[in-house]
Design a protein around this motif. Structure first.
Motif, short mmCIF file in Angstrom:
data_model
loop_
_atom_site.label_atom_id
_atom_site.label_comp_id
_atom_site.label_asym_id
_atom_site.label_seq_id
_atom_site.Cartn_x
_atom_site.Cartn_y
_atom_site.Cartn_z
N TYR A 1 49.37 35.36 55.58
CA TYR A 1 50.57 36.18 55.41
C TYR A 1 51.51 35.33 54.57
N GLU A 2 51.70 35.71 53.33
CA GLU A 2 52.40 34.82 52.39
C GLU A 2 51.73 33.45 52.46
N TYR B 1 34.79 54.22 52.87
CA TYR B 1 34.66 55.57 53.42
C TYR B 1 33.56 55.70 54.48
N THR C 1 39.23 47.01 60.29
CA THR C 1 39.43 48.46 60.29
C THR C 1 40.17 48.94 59.04
N THR C 2 40.15 48.15 57.99
CA THR C 2 40.72 48.47 56.67
C THR C 2 42.24 48.55 56.62
N LEU C 3 42.90 48.18 57.70
CA LEU C 3 44.37 48.30 57.69
C LEU C 3 45.03 47.12 56.99
N LEU C 4 44.26 46.07 56.81
CA LEU C 4 44.83 44.86 56.23
C LEU C 4 43.82 44.33 55.22
N THR C 5 44.31 43.91 54.06
CA THR C 5 43.42 43.37 53.05
C THR C 5 43.21 41.88 53.28
N LEU D 1 39.34 53.80 66.46
CA LEU D 1 40.33 52.73 66.54
C LEU D 1 41.37 53.02 67.62
N LYS E 1 42.88 35.16 56.32
CA LYS E 1 44.09 35.93 56.02
C LYS E 1 45.32 35.04 55.99
N LYS F 1 34.70 53.99 57.63
CA LYS F 1 35.80 54.68 58.30
C LYS F 1 35.32 55.88 59.11
N ARG G 1 42.58 44.21 62.38
CA ARG G 1 43.15 45.07 61.33
C ARG G 1 42.39 44.93 60.02
#
Ligand SMILES: Nc1ncnc2c1ncn2[C@@H]1O[C@H](COP(=O)(O)OP(=O)(O)OP(=O)(O)O)[C@@H](O)[C@H]1O
Ligand SMILES: [Mg+2]
Lengths: 251, 337
Positions: free
Chosen positions: B14-15, B73, B51-55, B81, B12, B76, B48
């Motif tokens: 971030y920028e 789906y 748990t699908t909150l962050l790509t 969480l 990941k 989830k 995150r």
């Protein structure tokens, strides 16, 4: 996607909407921007200008729907992002569309409730008559939908600070208010102004109200309703995009 | 046995900031898996993404064998969480908070009330069910937040630092619940920077530092691999009475230059000497005391704590108690080069 799943998703959207109504209706931000603002705007532009009762009621209805529906999204989503409850909704087993639908419904509920108050005031104090109640209802619902998704587009901006969103969303709504046919009837506008007015969904909402209350408008009422529905759907596109963006940025 | 979570090359940015750097790991079904690391290591970022909150910027996540990027789906529906903050709806009562989550997690209508009552009772919130969460203490909110996360009986539970800031009793209750859910078959992914928590609860622990996984193993084996952080703890006392300010210096000066000592740390009135070979060091300490006419008040050998392992790997200083440590911190294995 099967039928059972669609039913589930609709039930979830409904649950989200009801929860938001219960949680947010008494919040100062909602009361200020959603409930007081439309009346304030109405009176500051209509008092002392010799507006007829019916005309005034049509205008008040359009304005309450416009301001109230659009106030929920920019307030609720950044607030939930900030306190962290939004993650619960994003992680829940429902599609993004379902979540957005639920959030749209919140603004629409508020708008319908507040326009109900305007309507009552119009009937009781101004003695207005509603010529086409069915059209009025359709106009309020579709207007509420369109303006709520517009507010949602702002609420979807990747920020955790409601203040960041409140300013631009208020400015845009004022802009849309002034270019629309709320204060000057479309028929009296210069052609350029009139063309610009067609860009504001509020123009169509106002025109529906005029049809329903005054019995006449400048545009075909069916076109008005279609434009409200269409703009409501179009405003969902930036919301979806910005939710995706927020998930990349991690906000 | 299948893996509940499988992660390949997960990355990941971030920028331009690299927060998680091509990590790989698998969590077995039925396991309590600890994700341990210092502040800013990338723990929450990883959780995150899971748990699908962050790509993710790159990499593959499989939840129960299914690609999260393709269709989230099914995953989830099985995930519970507990986010980093106790984010409950403060305007709603405990009961309504639970009913709301039960409903968005599709718990069948006729099971909701029963399940909510069970959970409220387990968490000691049953009497408080009709009180709005805004009037709850931090510990009560945290308990409610966990109850909300498990109302649909998830098969995979994620917790992001569930216990900091809570009193000992609340911590025990939460640990107990995690153990109990695990005993009933729930796989647990526990993010924490509290070593003791990982030590107490986890079957396996991954230590993450600067976005990379530095080690994955059982707590005991991690400790065994770090023989060099064994230590001898000694308390010495001079035979004649001295001024308080003098006592410790006089009786402990020179301990750190005994052969075999890698690091010396003052721990209260004791000195902890880190060494690879405690059995060789003990006679030297005894000799040291005799030659200076010091009395040995106590002498213990300590096996490495998970904390020692953690600090060793993440490049922190041994014996976090002491800040006046002179020697430079030892190089971390997983530190950024
Ligand atoms: N949305 C974001 N945008 C930019 N940088 C971020 C964002 N979220 C986290 N970071 C950075 O990524 C790094 C990892 O953050 P993360 O929250 O995953 O750490 P953590 O291990 O959970 O730490 P803590 O123990 O403090 O919770 C940190 O340096 C953090 O500043
Ligand atoms: Mg964190």
């Amino acid at each position: 996607m099967n039928f059972e799943r669609i039913k589930d998703e609709l039930a979830q959207a409904w649950t989200v909407a009801i929860k938001d109504v219960r949680v947010y209706y008494l919040r100062p931000g909602m009361i200020m921007f959603g409930f007081l603002m439309p009346f304030f705007m109405f009176f500051s532009f209509s008092v002392k200008r010799d507006v007829g009762a019916a005309e005034g009621v049509a205008r008040l209805l359009a304005m309450t729907v416009f301001f109230t529906a659009g106030a929920a999204g920019p307030f609720i989503i950044p607030t939930e992002r900030k306190i962290g409850t939004y993650d619960r909704l994003l992680a829940a087993p429902m599609s993004l569309m379902t979540l957005l639908l639920g959030k749209t419904a919140v603004g629409a509920f508020f708008a319908i409730a507040v326009s109900g108050v305007s309507l009552l005031a119009g009937l009781l104090f101004f003695g207005a008559e509603i010529l086409q109640p069915g059209l009025l209802a359709a106009g309020i619902v579709l207007g509420a939908f369109s303006f709520s998704t517009l507010g949602l587009a702002f609420g979807s901006m990747p920020t955790t600070n409601p203040g960041d969103v409140q300013m631009p969303s208020t400015l845009l709504r004022w802009g849309l208010l002034f270019i629309s046919g709320v204060f000057i009837p479309l028929s009296e506008m210069a052609p350029v102004a009139r063309t610009i007015a067609y860009l504001s969904p509020l123009t169509y909402a106002q025109d529906v109200m005029n049809h329903a209350v005054l019995g006449s408008g400048a545009i075909n009422p069916w076109l008005d309703l279609s434009m409200l529905a269409l703009s409501g759907v179009l405003f969902l596109i930036p919301s979806v995009k910005m939710h995706r963006r927020a998930r990349v940025l991690g906000r | 046995m299948n893996n509940a979570i499988e992660v390949e090359n997960l990355t990941k940015y971030y920028e331009k900031f690299l927060a998680v750097d091509r990590i790989n790991f698998a969590v077995k079904q039925g396991e309590i898996f600890g994700f341990l690391g210092p502040n800013g290591a990338g723990k929450s970022t990883t959780q995150r993404m899971l748990t699908t909150l962050l790509t993710p910027t790159e990499g593959l996540i499989l939840i129960n064998g299914q690609d999260l990027a393709r269709d989230s789906y099914p995953a989830k529906r099985q995930i519970g969480l507990v986010p980093e903050e106790s984010n409950v709806y403060t305007e709603l009562t405990a009961w309504d908070n639970l009913m709301f989550t039960a409903s968005i997690y599709r718990v069948p209508r006729n099971e909701r009330a029963k399940r909510a009552q069970e959970l409220l009772e387990t968490f000691g919130l049953w009497d408080k069910r009709d009180i709005k969460a805004e009037n709850f203490s931090k510990g009560m909110r945290r308990r409610l937040s966990i109850a909300m996360a498990v109302i649909h009986k998830p098969s995979l539970l994620f917790l992001d630092e569930p216990t900091p800031g809570l009193d000992a009793q609340s911590i025990r209750a939460i640990w107990e619940l995690i153990r109990q859910m695990n005993a009933e078959g729930t796989t647990v992914f526990l993010t924490t920077h509290q070593i003791e928590e990982a030590n107490q609860l986890c079957d396996r622990v991954a230590i993450i530092s600067h976005g990379k996984i530095a080690a994955i193993d059982t707590p005991e084996r991690l400790k065994a691999n770090f023989r060099r952080v064994q230590s001898v703890e000694v308390a010495l006392e001079p035979s004649e009475t001295l001024k308080v300010s003098e006592t410790f210096r006089v009786s402990n000066e020179g301990l750190e230059s005994l052969p075999g000592v890698t690091t010396q740390v003052k721990v209260g009135d004791k000195t902890r000497l880190y060494t690879e070979d405690p059995s060789a060091l003990i006679p030297r300490v005894v000799h040291f005391a005799e030659s200076r006419n010091l009395r040995i008040v106590s002498l213990n050998t300590l096996s490495p704590s998970l904390e020692d392992v953690f600090l060793e790997i993440t490049g922190g200083q041994l014996g976090a108690v002491s800040q006046e440590e002179e020697k430079p911190a030892r190089r971390g294995m997983g530190g950024r080069k």
